[in-house]
Scaffold this motif. Sequence first.
Motif: not given
Length: 152
Positions: A69, A29-30, A44, A33, A37
């Motif tokens: 990701s 999830y980091v 998201l 994110s 961005a």
Amino acid sequence: MALKVKTAETKVVLVNLLICMVVFYTVYYVVLSVCFAVFKIKMLDGWAPFDFKTNPSWINPHYLVLVISLETTFFICGLLFALVVEEWVWDYAVTVTIIHIIITSVVMSEFPLMLHWWLALGSGVISMTCGGQILAYCLFKDNFIYPILDDF
């Protein structure tokens, strides 16, 4: 011949697996994110780690975010798993990936049959395993347990 498993060893494995799962989804999830961005995608989606239905296209920024990701998460988690489990990174990497496949199937209400998703997942597992095992060997080479194969 009976299988003898000590309760303490099982608890350690399950605790390590739980830690690895929490690390995996936290990192996922980091990284998602950050990728959202960087690619300036407005929304998201909380289900993004489980999305295998997005049309594969290198010009689709949403697809690029999902692939980047996924690969980044797997590589970073391989390195972090080495710090958690020391030498059995490959085992935890495969187990976490299998659990992720099961969760993905449940969340998306179908089994993923998209070839592009499996290729991305497979390369991610390889990078997770290789990167993590190499780091574990470099950090803990004095503590590695080498099997005795003389009895075979």
